[in-house]
Design a protein around this motif. Structure first.
Motif, PDB file in Angstrom:
ATOM      1  N   ILE A 159     -62.601-110.898  12.293  1.00  0.00           N
ATOM      2  CA  ILE A 159     -63.406-109.803  11.761  1.00  0.00           C
ATOM      3  C   ILE A 159     -63.001-108.490  12.423  1.00  0.00           C
ATOM      4  O   ILE A 159     -62.772-107.477  11.751  1.00  0.00           O
ATOM      5  CB  ILE A 159     -64.902-110.082  11.985  1.00  0.00           C
ATOM      6  CG1 ILE A 159     -65.344-111.288  11.156  1.00  0.00           C
ATOM      7  CG2 ILE A 159     -65.741-108.859  11.609  1.00  0.00           C
ATOM      8  CD1 ILE A 159     -66.769-111.728  11.419  1.00  0.00           C
ATOM      9  N   VAL A 160     -62.893-108.499  13.754  1.00  0.00           N
ATOM     10  CA  VAL A 160     -62.554-107.280  14.498  1.00  0.00           C
ATOM     11  C   VAL A 160     -61.181-106.748  14.102  1.00  0.00           C
ATOM     12  O   VAL A 160     -60.984-105.531  13.992  1.00  0.00           O
ATOM     13  CB  VAL A 160     -62.613-107.551  16.016  1.00  0.00           C
ATOM     14  CG1 VAL A 160     -62.066-106.368  16.804  1.00  0.00           C
ATOM     15  CG2 VAL A 160     -64.038-107.858  16.450  1.00  0.00           C
ATOM     16  N   GLN A 215     -59.883-106.488  11.384  1.00  0.00           N
ATOM     17  CA  GLN A 215     -59.899-105.763  10.117  1.00  0.00           C
ATOM     18  C   GLN A 215     -60.232-104.277  10.299  1.00  0.00           C
ATOM     19  O   GLN A 215     -60.112-103.491   9.369  1.00  0.00           O
ATOM     20  CB  GLN A 215     -60.927-106.387   9.167  1.00  0.00           C
ATOM     21  CG  GLN A 215     -60.628-107.821   8.786  1.00  0.00           C
ATOM     22  CD  GLN A 215     -61.697-108.386   7.864  1.00  0.00           C
ATOM     23  OE1 GLN A 215     -62.082-107.753   6.877  1.00  0.00           O
ATOM     24  NE2 GLN A 215     -62.187-109.574   8.169  1.00  0.00           N
ATOM     25  N   GLY A 216     -60.662-103.899  11.486  1.00  0.00           N
ATOM     26  CA  GLY A 216     -61.064-102.521  11.741  1.00  0.00           C
ATOM     27  C   GLY A 216     -59.935-101.529  11.514  1.00  0.00           C
ATOM     28  O   GLY A 216     -58.763-101.820  11.797  1.00  0.00           O
ATOM     29  N   GLU A 217     -60.259-100.389  10.994  1.00  0.00           N
ATOM     30  CA  GLU A 217     -59.281 -99.333  10.741  1.00  0.00           C
ATOM     31  C   GLU A 217     -59.680 -98.072  11.499  1.00  0.00           C
ATOM     32  O   GLU A 217     -60.871 -97.793  11.694  1.00  0.00           O
ATOM     33  CB  GLU A 217     -59.209 -99.020   9.242  1.00  0.00           C
ATOM     34  CG  GLU A 217     -58.748-100.201   8.405  1.00  0.00           C
ATOM     35  CD  GLU A 217     -58.736 -99.882   6.920  1.00  0.00           C
ATOM     36  OE1 GLU A 217     -58.957 -98.697   6.559  1.00  0.00           O
ATOM     37  OE2 GLU A 217     -58.531-100.809   6.122  1.00  0.00           O
ATOM     38  N   SER A 254     -62.616 -91.955  10.471  1.00  0.00           N
ATOM     39  CA  SER A 254     -64.005 -91.939  10.010  1.00  0.00           C
ATOM     40  C   SER A 254     -64.159 -92.370   8.554  1.00  0.00           C
ATOM     41  O   SER A 254     -65.280 -92.532   8.072  1.00  0.00           O
ATOM     42  CB  SER A 254     -64.583 -90.528  10.180  1.00  0.00           C
ATOM     43  OG  SER A 254     -63.825 -89.594   9.424  1.00  0.00           O
ATOM     44  N   TRP A 272     -63.164 -95.155   7.189  1.00  0.00           N
ATOM     45  CA  TRP A 272     -63.414 -96.591   7.018  1.00  0.00           C
ATOM     46  C   TRP A 272     -64.911 -96.869   7.102  1.00  0.00           C
ATOM     47  O   TRP A 272     -65.594 -96.437   8.035  1.00  0.00           O
ATOM     48  CB  TRP A 272     -62.667 -97.408   8.071  1.00  0.00           C
ATOM     49  CG  TRP A 272     -62.774 -98.889   7.840  1.00  0.00           C
ATOM     50  CD1 TRP A 272     -62.397 -99.566   6.727  1.00  0.00           C
ATOM     51  CD2 TRP A 272     -63.318 -99.856   8.740  1.00  0.00           C
ATOM     52  NE1 TRP A 272     -62.663-100.910   6.877  1.00  0.00           N
ATOM     53  CE2 TRP A 272     -63.221-101.118   8.100  1.00  0.00           C
ATOM     54  CE3 TRP A 272     -63.856 -99.796  10.023  1.00  0.00           C
ATOM     55  CZ2 TRP A 272     -63.652-102.298   8.703  1.00  0.00           C
ATOM     56  CZ3 TRP A 272     -64.284-100.957  10.618  1.00  0.00           C
ATOM     57  CH2 TRP A 272     -64.185-102.206   9.969  1.00  0.00           C
ATOM     58  N   LYS A 273     -65.450 -97.582   6.145  1.00  0.00           N
ATOM     59  CA  LYS A 273     -66.892 -97.818   6.038  1.00  0.00           C
ATOM     60  C   LYS A 273     -67.278 -99.271   6.342  1.00  0.00           C
ATOM     61  O   LYS A 273     -68.220 -99.804   5.768  1.00  0.00           O
ATOM     62  CB  LYS A 273     -67.368 -97.444   4.621  1.00  0.00           C
ATOM     63  CG  LYS A 273     -67.027 -96.023   4.201  1.00  0.00           C
ATOM     64  CD  LYS A 273     -67.626 -94.978   5.142  1.00  0.00           C
ATOM     65  CE  LYS A 273     -67.293 -93.569   4.669  1.00  0.00           C
ATOM     66  NZ  LYS A 273     -67.810 -92.541   5.614  1.00  0.00           N
ATOM     67  N   TYR A 274     -66.532 -99.884   7.231  1.00  0.00           N
ATOM     68  CA  TYR A 274     -66.825-101.259   7.638  1.00  0.00           C
ATOM     69  C   TYR A 274     -66.850-102.218   6.453  1.00  0.00           C
ATOM     70  O   TYR A 274     -67.694-103.119   6.360  1.00  0.00           O
ATOM     71  CB  TYR A 274     -68.158-101.336   8.403  1.00  0.00           C
ATOM     72  CG  TYR A 274     -68.099-100.616   9.728  1.00  0.00           C
ATOM     73  CD1 TYR A 274     -67.670-101.267  10.875  1.00  0.00           C
ATOM     74  CD2 TYR A 274     -68.455 -99.270   9.816  1.00  0.00           C
ATOM     75  CE1 TYR A 274     -67.584-100.593  12.086  1.00  0.00           C
ATOM     76  CE2 TYR A 274     -68.378 -98.585  11.019  1.00  0.00           C
ATOM     77  CZ  TYR A 274     -67.949 -99.248  12.144  1.00  0.00           C
ATOM     78  OH  TYR A 274     -67.855 -98.579  13.341  1.00  0.00           O
ATOM     79  N   ASP A 275     -65.904-102.018   5.555  1.00  0.00           N
ATOM     80  CA  ASP A 275     -65.790-102.884   4.384  1.00  0.00           C
ATOM     81  C   ASP A 275     -65.016-104.146   4.766  1.00  0.00           C
ATOM     82  O   ASP A 275     -63.869-104.345   4.368  1.00  0.00           O
ATOM     83  CB  ASP A 275     -65.094-102.144   3.247  1.00  0.00           C
ATOM     84  CG  ASP A 275     -65.019-102.985   1.976  1.00  0.00           C
ATOM     85  OD1 ASP A 275     -65.874-103.879   1.824  1.00  0.00           O
ATOM     86  OD2 ASP A 275     -64.102-102.756   1.172  1.00  0.00           O
ATOM     87  N   ILE A 276     -65.653-104.997   5.547  1.00  0.00           N
ATOM     88  CA  ILE A 276     -64.955-106.177   6.057  1.00  0.00           C
ATOM     89  C   ILE A 276     -64.902-107.273   4.992  1.00  0.00           C
ATOM     90  O   ILE A 276     -65.775-107.388   4.141  1.00  0.00           O
ATOM     91  CB  ILE A 276     -65.626-106.734   7.333  1.00  0.00           C
ATOM     92  CG1 ILE A 276     -67.064-107.172   7.052  1.00  0.00           C
ATOM     93  CG2 ILE A 276     -65.567-105.717   8.454  1.00  0.00           C
ATOM     94  CD1 ILE A 276     -67.723-107.886   8.219  1.00  0.00           C
ATOM     95  N   LYS A 317     -70.556-112.775   4.825  1.00  0.00           N
ATOM     96  CA  LYS A 317     -69.291-112.376   5.435  1.00  0.00           C
ATOM     97  C   LYS A 317     -68.828-113.342   6.529  1.00  0.00           C
ATOM     98  O   LYS A 317     -67.684-113.257   6.973  1.00  0.00           O
ATOM     99  CB  LYS A 317     -69.406-110.968   6.024  1.00  0.00           C
ATOM    100  CG  LYS A 317     -69.714-109.877   5.011  1.00  0.00           C
ATOM    101  CD  LYS A 317     -68.591-109.713   4.005  1.00  0.00           C
ATOM    102  CE  LYS A 317     -68.857-108.538   3.077  1.00  0.00           C
ATOM    103  NZ  LYS A 317     -67.792-108.367   2.070  1.00  0.00           N
TER     104      LYS A 317
END
Length: 278
Positions: free
Chosen positions: A98-99, A101-103, A106, A108-112, A150
């Motif tokens: 999960i982590v 996937q972070g981009e 600002s 990026w809206k946590y669209d994991i 998720k």
């Protein structure tokens, strides 16, 4: 040596679930696992080394990037190798996926993407339910409803799968039966009914291994057997310890109720000193 490889060895697991030629088998398995929820139409293997963990720690975890028929993408982790604190490690590995996937930035809206961890266990885990399949998800504790889709962990404890071949009805049950018994089968079942089992037979035949692959498989099989021997030894040691503790508990109860020490010692196979120390 059996006709087919043992799928729970390092080499066997990778051959069946970790290479391009096995994609039809993996697709069939995942779709039968997620039947009624999601249908996967394509998948690709991610580079697990990018996580920067010790090579031995993730050697038998395959990250699979899947696309569903609705265009959704999910990540499936296939895990097999026994390690201490197995349940805790599986949660940790899933959290890393999960982590990762972070981009940056600002925007990026946590669209994991959803992460599914599928753990094959050819052994029993004491702190997981005594069921063949255990599904774990995030839940609202009060309402007993799904909080988020998720995160999903699926533990498959094969010792609890007891169906015989004639009792297997779904493709999922047939694949599980085949994997559990593969190293003792003389022919692959259900090949005439489903092409997946024909492909599985082609992938898993020991005779199809070249000399280098056979050497690695033999080493992998020895390591697997050594692991089982260690686990059996730990189990037997735990059983002996448990019986000894139960015997002392019974002796303590008898002593508290005024039963003479010599009678307790004789009936439970203890010494007078054992009774004195209670």
């Amino acid at each position: 040596m059996g006709k087919f490889i043992n799928p729970f060895t390092d080499v066997g697991f990778k051959r069946i679930f970790g290479q391009e030629v096995s994609k039809p088998v993996l697709l069939a398995f995942l779709n039968s696992l997620l039947e009624g929820e999601r249908r996967i139409v394509d998948l690709m293997f991610l580079d697990k080394e990018q996580l920067g963990l010790e090579s031995g720690d993730r050697s038998l975890i395959y990250d699979i990037y899947c696309e569903t028929e609705t265009g959704e993408h999910i990540i499936v982790e296939m895990q097999n190798k026994y390690q201490p604190y197995f349940k805790e490690r599986s949660i940790y590995y899933m959290a890393r996926s999960i982590v990762e996937q972070g981009e940056r930035g600002s925007q990026w809206k946590y669209d994991i993407k959803a992460v599914y961890l599928v753990a094959f266990l050819n052994f029993k885990i004491s702190d997981i339910s005594k069921e063949f399949r255990t599904d774990v998800a995030l839940m609202d504790m009060k309402e007993r409803t799904l909080f988020s889709d998720k995160v999903r962990l699926v533990y498959l404890q094969l010792p609890y799968f007891t169906k015989e071949a004639e009792g297997c009805e779904t493709i999922f049950e047939k694949i599980i039966y085949t994997l559990k018994h593969m190293d003792i089968l003389q022919r692959m079942p259900w090949m005439a009914q489903n092409a997946v089992f024909k492909r599985l037979s082609e992938i898993a035949e020991v005779a199809s291994l070249n000399s280098e692959e056979r050497r690695k498989y033999d080493e992998s099989l020895r390591a697997y057997r050594d692991t089982l021997a260690v686990m059996d030894g730990q189990f037997m040691q735990g059983e002996r310890k448990g019986r000894a503790e139960e015997k002392l508990s019974n002796a303590r109860s008898l002593k508290e109720n005024g039963v003479p020490a010599d009678v307790i010692a004789k009936s439970l196979g203890l010494t007078a000193d054992d009774i004195e120390r209670l």
